[in-house]
Write an enzyme that holds these catalytic residues in place. Structure first.
Site, PDB file in Angstrom:
ATOM      1  N   TYR A 159       0.783  -1.124   0.422  1.00 17.47           N
ATOM      2  CA  TYR A 159       0.103  -0.129   0.118  1.00 17.47           C
ATOM      3  C   TYR A 159       0.665   1.530  -0.267  1.00 17.47           C
ATOM      4  O   TYR A 159       0.422   2.557  -0.418  1.00 17.47           O
ATOM      5  CB  TYR A 159      -0.501  -0.333   1.081  1.00 17.47           C
ATOM      6  CG  TYR A 159      -2.417   0.741   1.369  1.00 17.47           C
ATOM      7  CD1 TYR A 159      -3.209   1.011   0.904  1.00 17.47           C
ATOM      8  CD2 TYR A 159      -1.723   2.777   1.623  1.00 17.47           C
ATOM      9  CE1 TYR A 159      -3.535   1.606   0.707  1.00 17.47           C
ATOM     10  CE2 TYR A 159      -2.400   3.449   1.540  1.00 17.47           C
ATOM     11  CZ  TYR A 159      -3.535   2.721   1.002  1.00 17.47           C
ATOM     12  OH  TYR A 159      -4.473   4.198   1.089  1.00 17.47           O
TER      13      TYR A 159
ATOM     14  N   PHE B 198      -7.822  18.912 -25.119  1.00 22.00           N
ATOM     15  CA  PHE B 198      -9.339  17.334 -24.709  1.00 22.00           C
ATOM     16  C   PHE B 198     -10.778  17.033 -24.297  1.00 22.00           C
ATOM     17  O   PHE B 198     -10.263  18.522 -23.572  1.00 22.00           O
ATOM     18  CB  PHE B 198      -8.252  16.048 -24.764  1.00 22.00           C
ATOM     19  CG  PHE B 198      -8.788  15.036 -25.059  1.00 22.00           C
ATOM     20  CD1 PHE B 198      -8.827  14.214 -26.070  1.00 22.00           C
ATOM     21  CD2 PHE B 198      -9.363  14.612 -23.786  1.00 22.00           C
ATOM     22  CE1 PHE B 198     -10.019  13.673 -26.402  1.00 22.00           C
ATOM     23  CE2 PHE B 198      -9.533  12.901 -24.292  1.00 22.00           C
ATOM     24  CZ  PHE B 198      -9.943  12.492 -25.861  1.00 22.00           C
ATOM     25  N   ASP B 199     -10.954  16.356 -24.982  1.00 23.04           N
ATOM     26  CA  ASP B 199     -12.594  16.341 -24.242  1.00 23.04           C
ATOM     27  C   ASP B 199     -11.985  16.967 -22.713  1.00 23.04           C
ATOM     28  O   ASP B 199     -13.369  17.520 -21.849  1.00 23.04           O
ATOM     29  CB  ASP B 199     -13.043  15.894 -25.286  1.00 23.04           C
ATOM     30  CG  ASP B 199     -12.925  14.447 -24.890  1.00 23.04           C
ATOM     31  OD1 ASP B 199     -12.329  14.277 -24.807  1.00 23.04           O
ATOM     32  OD2 ASP B 199     -13.913  13.788 -25.062  1.00 23.04           O
TER      33      ASP B 199
ATOM     34  N   ASP C 118       0.402  18.776 -21.433  1.00 23.02           N
ATOM     35  CA  ASP C 118      -0.647  17.525 -21.187  1.00 23.02           C
ATOM     36  C   ASP C 118      -0.278  16.436 -22.816  1.00 23.02           C
ATOM     37  O   ASP C 118       0.033  16.290 -23.971  1.00 23.02           O
ATOM     38  CB  ASP C 118      -2.277  17.866 -22.347  1.00 23.02           C
ATOM     39  CG  ASP C 118      -2.727  16.247 -22.104  1.00 23.02           C
ATOM     40  OD1 ASP C 118      -2.766  14.885 -21.878  1.00 23.02           O
ATOM     41  OD2 ASP C 118      -3.832  15.880 -22.596  1.00 23.02           O
TER      42      ASP C 118
ATOM     43  N   ALA D  15      -0.345  12.787 -22.812  1.00 28.18           N
ATOM     44  CA  ALA D  15      -0.116  11.828 -23.224  1.00 28.18           C
ATOM     45  C   ALA D  15       0.491  10.772 -24.061  1.00 28.18           C
ATOM     46  O   ALA D  15       1.059   9.665 -23.643  1.00 28.18           O
ATOM     47  CB  ALA D  15      -2.049  11.455 -23.866  1.00 28.18           C
TER      48      ALA D  15
ATOM     49  N   LYS E 213      -2.335   5.541 -23.660  1.00 28.77           N
ATOM     50  CA  LYS E 213      -1.364   5.829 -24.599  1.00 28.77           C
ATOM     51  C   LYS E 213      -0.065   5.624 -24.138  1.00 28.77           C
ATOM     52  O   LYS E 213       0.583   4.367 -25.511  1.00 28.77           O
ATOM     53  CB  LYS E 213      -1.414   7.328 -25.093  1.00 28.77           C
ATOM     54  CG  LYS E 213      -2.944   8.033 -25.533  1.00 28.77           C
ATOM     55  CD  LYS E 213      -3.717   8.065 -24.363  1.00 28.77           C
ATOM     56  CE  LYS E 213      -4.843   8.351 -24.442  1.00 28.77           C
ATOM     57  NZ  LYS E 213      -6.017   8.797 -23.244  1.00 28.77           N
TER      58      LYS E 213
ATOM     59  N   HIS F 117     -21.246  12.332 -25.991  1.00 26.57           N
ATOM     60  CA  HIS F 117     -20.832  11.162 -26.465  1.00 26.57           C
ATOM     61  C   HIS F 117     -20.576   9.807 -26.179  1.00 26.57           C
ATOM     62  O   HIS F 117     -20.885   8.724 -26.546  1.00 26.57           O
ATOM     63  CB  HIS F 117     -19.623  11.444 -28.079  1.00 26.57           C
ATOM     64  CG  HIS F 117     -18.350  11.654 -27.132  1.00 26.57           C
ATOM     65  ND1 HIS F 117     -17.470  10.603 -27.689  1.00 26.57           N
ATOM     66  CD2 HIS F 117     -18.310  11.668 -26.048  1.00 26.57           C
ATOM     67  CE1 HIS F 117     -16.472  10.852 -26.945  1.00 26.57           C
ATOM     68  NE2 HIS F 117     -16.275  11.057 -26.076  1.00 26.57           N
TER      69      HIS F 117
HETATM   70  N1  F0G Z   1      -5.416  14.334 -22.517  1.00 21.05           N
HETATM   71  C1  F0G Z   1      -5.012  13.925 -23.934  1.00 21.05           C
HETATM   72  C2  F0G Z   1      -4.916  14.322 -24.952  1.00 21.05           C
HETATM   73  C3  F0G Z   1      -6.241  12.373 -23.741  1.00 21.05           C
HETATM   74  O1  F0G Z   1      -6.114  12.148 -25.857  1.00 21.05           O
HETATM   75  C4  F0G Z   1      -6.487  11.536 -23.563  1.00 21.05           C
HETATM   76  C5  F0G Z   1      -7.451  10.617 -23.269  1.00 21.05           C
HETATM   77  C6  F0G Z   1      -6.678  12.535 -22.213  1.00 21.05           C
HETATM   78  C7  F0G Z   1      -6.273  13.681 -21.498  1.00 21.05           C
HETATM   79  C8  F0G Z   1      -7.387  11.142 -20.767  1.00 21.05           C
HETATM   80  O2  F0G Z   1      -6.520  10.342 -20.548  1.00 21.05           O
HETATM   81  O3  F0G Z   1      -8.925   8.783 -21.136  1.00 21.05           O
HETATM   82  O4  F0G Z   1      -6.721   8.307 -19.412  1.00 21.05           O
HETATM   83  O5  F0G Z   1      -8.659   9.311 -18.746  1.00 21.05           O
HETATM   84  N2  F0G Z   1      -7.985  10.083 -24.505  1.00 21.05           N
HETATM   85  C9  F0G Z   1      -7.980   8.866 -25.330  1.00 21.05           C
HETATM   86  C10 F0G Z   1      -8.631   8.863 -26.698  1.00 21.05           C
HETATM   87  C11 F0G Z   1      -9.484   8.120 -24.589  1.00 21.05           C
HETATM   88  O6  F0G Z   1      -9.875   8.249 -26.934  1.00 21.05           O
HETATM   89  O7  F0G Z   1      -8.179  10.024 -27.360  1.00 21.05           O
HETATM   90  P1  F0G Z   1      -7.491   9.620 -19.991  1.00 21.05           P
END
Ligand code: F0G
Length: 462
Positions: A76, A128-129, A219, A221, A262, A454
């Site tokens: 833990y 990102f969304d 960010d 990813a 990613k 979505h």
């Molecule tokens: N930032 C970026 C640029 C992303 O592409 C994503 C996720 C996130 C943050 C959020 O990360 O999913 O681990 O919580 N993108 C996925 C996609 C969902 O399909 O492009 P997460």
């Protein structure tokens, strides 16, 4: 003298384990998609032949990563696997402090809880969304400063993820630097097509930020894919190693956060990394409330171990060349069939221009979602809409907001599909193109959520 002969490119790995794929008839698929309210998120995966809904958490791990799974320390507190991850982040990215989270949006939640307040403004390149969702959820505002070339799928620009520096400065002046807690650079920029940001642009953004004393967050990813594009498209860095470019990308960046699903080459996980201990202490409280103790933050020990290895593997030039080469291969095939795509092709996905493919369908009838539905019926391929559905309604006015682009994204999982799968996708898309004119009407919403609709929206044919 030995003559140098060119050999064809092959992936730098081979298969050790396989997963079955199930095939169904077109008729069965067209009944199924109606049954799930024309929302591809509602499909069970055994109804999907090639799953391109995301490149997130869908990659194949290496034998070294699976070995780390066996070595996972599930303590833990103070897990050995955590320290392996911390060491990898320090070595690759140069940050001393790390807060693991269960995925990217959880990192956003923890980080923004500590740094973002109601009424503040966060400029960046097409957030990102989930990032935008977490900003708007806190009644703050995300302002998109991406260069205008990003919104024209047919113009070539090597770094369509770049920030328009003039626009950024105007936004800072308009809202006042005191209302801006940080600027966000997303590498690569998913929303505009997995498009990279140049090092020149990162440097200029940092200069502006410094002028107004605003921190810069990233960010990250798809940080390794971004570094690959810098190496091959930004002349100054041609001779640099991917690792050196990554270090340069992160130089003087205040905070980074990552969805490790990613370029971490793992199926779940995320983290925040930084050097500022004061901020780390502040956000650690939110890690504990939302994610778990600071040395695991929502990840299992074995996942942290696998991530430590994945971060390193993602920086391998041959891996990146193969990965991004496969995306480009599919792009070329689609182009040869006259399919309009975002160009140049990005790092993790193909983006098909639904406005151009279905000009007869107005944005209010979700043309990119319609294209996703038709491609699924045609060949069992599952893509995702990046358009009006994803954009959500304006949270203040409740009105529909129409983004500049209506895209169907075909995200390519890492190390999963072969180029034979890419050929299948291209042929399927060609078939859809050949019958595109027959599609006279789009889709209508039956039911929707207020935010990130979505995922759960219910639709019908108009
Ligand atoms: N930032 C970026 C640029 C992303 O592409 C994503 C996720 C996130 C943050 C959020 O990360 O999913 O681990 O919580 N993108 C996925 C996609 C969902 O399909 O492009 P997460």
């Amino acid at each position: 003298m030995i003559k140098k002969m060119k050999l064809p490119h092959i992936p730098p790995y081979k298969t050790k384990m396989i997963e079955p794929v199930y095939f169904r008839s077109k008729k069965a698929r067209s009944e199924k998609i109606k049954e799930v309210n024309f929302n591809l998120f509602n499909l069970h995966s055994d109804w999907v032949v090639i799953d391109l809904i995301t490149d997130s958490g869908t990659g194949a791990m290496s034998e070294q990563q699976w070995a780390e799974i066996m070595l996972g320390d599930e303590s833990y507190a103070g897990s050995e696997s955590f320290f392996k991850l911390k060491k990898a982040v320090k070595k690759i990215m140069g940050f001393n402090l790390i807060a693991p989270t269960h995925q990217g949006r959880a990192a956003e939640n923890v980080l923004f809880s500590a740094t973002l307040k109601e009424g503040q403004v966060v400029p960046g390149n097409a957030h990102f969304d989930t990032t935008k969702g977490h900003i708007e959820f806190r009644k703050a505002k995300a302002v998109d400063c991406t260069i205008k070339e990003a919104f024209d799928t047919s113009t070539y620009h090597p770094f369509k993820g770049n920030i328009d520096i003039e626009k950024l400065e105007n936004v800072i002046i308009k809202y006042g630097p005191e209302t801006i807690p940080f600027i966000v650079i997303t590498v690569t920029c998913n929303t505009v097509g997995g498009q990279p940001v140049s090092l020149e642009n990162i440097t200029k953004t940092k200069e502006i930020a410094k002028k107004y004393n605003i921190p810069v967050y990233m960010d990250i990813a798809r940080y390794a894919e971004n570094a690959y594009f810098i190496k091959i498209r930004e002349a100054e860095y041609k001779e640099w190693s991917i690792k050196a470019i990554i270090k340069e990308m992160f130089r003087d960046i205040d905070v980074v956060w990552m969805s490790s699903k990613k370029d971490g080459l793992v199926n779940i996980g995320g983290f925040i990394a930084l050097n500022n201990y004061e901020l780390f202490e502040k956000l650690s409280q939110f890690t504990i409330i939302y994610e778990g103790f600071v040395t695991y933050g929502g990840m299992s020990g074995r996942s942290m171990g696998a991530l430590a290895v994945g971060l390193k593997e993602a920086c391998d030039f041959h891996y990146l060349e193969d990965r991004i080469g496969q995306v480009a291969y599919l792009g070329e095939k689609l182009k040869s069939f006259g399919i309009p795509i975002q160009e140049p092709t990005g790092g993790h996905a193909l983006y098909i221009d639904a406005k151009k493919m279905l000009p007869q369908i107005p944005q209010s009838e979700f043309p990119a979602q319609l294209l996703a539905v038709e491609l699924y019926i045609e060949a069992g391929i599952r893509g995702v809409e990046i358009g009006t559905l994803l954009a959500d309604k304006d949270p203040k006015t409740g009105k529909e907001r129409f983004p500049e682009m209506e895209l169907l994204r075909l995200a390519i999982p890492r190390r999963v599909y072969s180029n034979a799968h890419m050929d299948y996708i291209a042929e399927a898309m060609k078939n859809v193109k050949n019958r595109a004119k027959e599609l006279k009407k789009g889709l209508v919403i039956k039911k929707q959520a207020e935010i990130l609709r979505h995922f759960t929206v219910e639709l019908d044919r108009k």
